[in-house]
Design a protein around this motif. Structure first.
Motif, PDB file in Angstrom:
ATOM      1  N   ALA A   1       0.846  -1.195   0.000  1.00 18.85           N
ATOM      2  CA  ALA A   1       0.000   0.000   0.000  1.00 18.85           C
ATOM      3  C   ALA A   1       0.882   1.246   0.000  1.00 18.85           C
ATOM      4  O   ALA A   1       1.866   1.324   0.730  1.00 18.85           O
ATOM      5  CB  ALA A   1      -0.910   0.003   1.224  1.00 18.85           C
ATOM      6  N   THR A   2       0.512   2.200  -0.846  1.00 16.46           N
ATOM      7  CA  THR A   2       1.229   3.464  -0.944  1.00 16.46           C
ATOM      8  C   THR A   2       0.255   4.601  -0.664  1.00 16.46           C
ATOM      9  O   THR A   2      -0.825   4.661  -1.246  1.00 16.46           O
ATOM     10  CB  THR A   2       1.828   3.643  -2.356  1.00 16.46           C
ATOM     11  N   VAL A   3       0.653   5.485   0.248  1.00 16.44           N
ATOM     12  CA  VAL A   3      -0.117   6.678   0.577  1.00 16.44           C
ATOM     13  C   VAL A   3       0.694   7.869   0.082  1.00 16.44           C
ATOM     14  O   VAL A   3       1.827   8.078   0.521  1.00 16.44           O
ATOM     15  CB  VAL A   3      -0.351   6.792   2.102  1.00 16.44           C
ATOM     16  N   GLU A   4       0.127   8.627  -0.849  1.00 15.06           N
ATOM     17  CA  GLU A   4       0.775   9.837  -1.355  1.00 15.06           C
ATOM     18  C   GLU A   4      -0.004  11.041  -0.845  1.00 15.06           C
ATOM     19  O   GLU A   4      -1.235  11.069  -0.943  1.00 15.06           O
ATOM     20  CB  GLU A   4       0.785   9.847  -2.872  1.00 15.06           C
ATOM     21  N   LEU A   5       0.689  12.017  -0.317  1.00 11.68           N
ATOM     22  CA  LEU A   5       0.075  13.232   0.204  1.00 11.68           C
ATOM     23  C   LEU A   5       0.558  14.406  -0.632  1.00 11.68           C
ATOM     24  O   LEU A   5       1.758  14.681  -0.686  1.00 11.68           O
ATOM     25  CB  LEU A   5       0.450  13.424   1.677  1.00 11.68           C
ATOM     26  N   ARG A   6      -0.386  15.071  -1.298  1.00 11.97           N
ATOM     27  CA  ARG A   6      -0.045  16.161  -2.204  1.00 11.97           C
ATOM     28  C   ARG A   6      -0.745  17.438  -1.745  1.00 11.97           C
ATOM     29  O   ARG A   6      -1.966  17.437  -1.543  1.00 11.97           O
ATOM     30  CB  ARG A   6      -0.507  15.822  -3.616  1.00 11.97           C
ATOM     31  N   PRO A   7       0.007  18.526  -1.591  1.00 11.21           N
ATOM     32  CA  PRO A   7      -0.644  19.785  -1.228  1.00 11.21           C
ATOM     33  C   PRO A   7      -1.678  20.166  -2.284  1.00 11.21           C
ATOM     34  O   PRO A   7      -1.448  20.006  -3.483  1.00 11.21           O
ATOM     35  CB  PRO A   7       0.504  20.799  -1.212  1.00 11.21           C
ATOM     36  N   GLN A   8      -2.832  20.627  -1.809  1.00  9.08           N
ATOM     37  CA  GLN A   8      -3.876  21.099  -2.719  1.00  9.08           C
ATOM     38  C   GLN A   8      -4.558  22.278  -2.039  1.00  9.08           C
ATOM     39  O   GLN A   8      -5.343  22.079  -1.104  1.00  9.08           O
ATOM     40  CB  GLN A   8      -4.875  19.994  -3.031  1.00  9.08           C
ATOM     41  N   GLY A   9      -4.243  23.486  -2.487  1.00  5.18           N
ATOM     42  CA  GLY A   9      -4.758  24.675  -1.822  1.00  5.18           C
ATOM     43  C   GLY A   9      -4.296  24.682  -0.379  1.00  5.18           C
ATOM     44  O   GLY A   9      -3.117  24.495  -0.091  1.00  5.18           O
ATOM     45  N   ASP A  10      -5.252  24.845   0.548  1.00 10.38           N
ATOM     46  CA  ASP A  10      -4.939  24.814   1.980  1.00 10.38           C
ATOM     47  C   ASP A  10      -5.021  23.402   2.543  1.00 10.38           C
ATOM     48  O   ASP A  10      -4.862  23.210   3.744  1.00 10.38           O
ATOM     49  CB  ASP A  10      -5.920  25.708   2.762  1.00 10.38           C
ATOM     50  N   GLY A  11      -5.289  22.431   1.688  1.00 11.54           N
ATOM     51  CA  GLY A  11      -5.499  21.066   2.155  1.00 11.54           C
ATOM     52  C   GLY A  11      -4.539  20.070   1.547  1.00 11.54           C
ATOM     53  O   GLY A  11      -3.437  20.415   1.113  1.00 11.54           O
ATOM     54  N   THR A  12      -5.008  18.830   1.515  1.00 10.46           N
ATOM     55  CA  THR A  12      -4.189  17.713   1.053  1.00 10.46           C
ATOM     56  C   THR A  12      -5.002  16.812   0.149  1.00 10.46           C
ATOM     57  O   THR A  12      -6.135  16.453   0.478  1.00 10.46           O
ATOM     58  CB  THR A  12      -3.698  16.877   2.257  1.00 10.46           C
TER      59      THR A  12
END
Length: 155
Positions: free
Chosen positions: A105-116
């Motif tokens: 399992a891979t979890v990718e966290l990408r900034p998006q505006g003020d969130g993720t």
């Protein structure tokens, strides 16, 4: 009778959370936070939850289904961690003494505006007709919803 078989599948789920990537990452990395959204829940008794969140670290979660008494075990090994950005864990799932799957399992966290923007991808081998890709995807959708609830409560 159990037919010996393996079903291979890739599951991808995307969610947007109104929290910074570092905050979402912390909900995976901190044992108390992860236990709340991942292990605890109505209809389940937590028998054990151990989290050693580091590359080479392990995660062990044992639950009992309060309805039928079945014990479920997740046994994971962290392969890659990039703080605030990526988590890769290899894990197996068992019901009682029977292994039902092995996954990466891979979890990718990408900034998006003020969130993720979280992109969860699981590449799984599901054994002998147990569990299966549809049930696993449903389970992860529920868990990622519980993560959203926890992030919202912490605001």
């Amino acid at each position: 009778m159990i037919t010996e078989s393996v079903v291979h599948s890739t599951i991808t789920i995307e969610r947007t959370y109104p929290a910074a990537p570092e905050r979402v990452f912390a909900a995976w990395a901190d044992p108390r936070q992860k236990r709340r959204w991942f292990a605890e829940g109505e209809g389940w008794s937590v028998l054990q939850f151990d989290l050693d969140f580091r590359e080479g670290g392990r995660e062990l979660a044992r639950f009992r289904d309060d309805k039928n008494g079945a014990e479920i075990r997740n046994d994971g090994h962290y392969e890659d961690i990039v703080p605030g950005r990526r988590i890769v864990v290899a894990y197996t799932m068992s019901v009682g003494d029977r292994r039902i799957s092995a996954s990466l399992a891979t979890v990718e966290l990408r900034p998006q505006g003020d969130g993720t923007r979280l992109v969860f991808t699981e590449q799984g081998a599901f054994f002998d007709g147990a569990d299966g890709p549809r049930m696993r995807e449903q389970g992860w959708r529920e868990l990622l919803g519980r993560l959203a609830d926890q992030l919202q409560a912490a605001r």
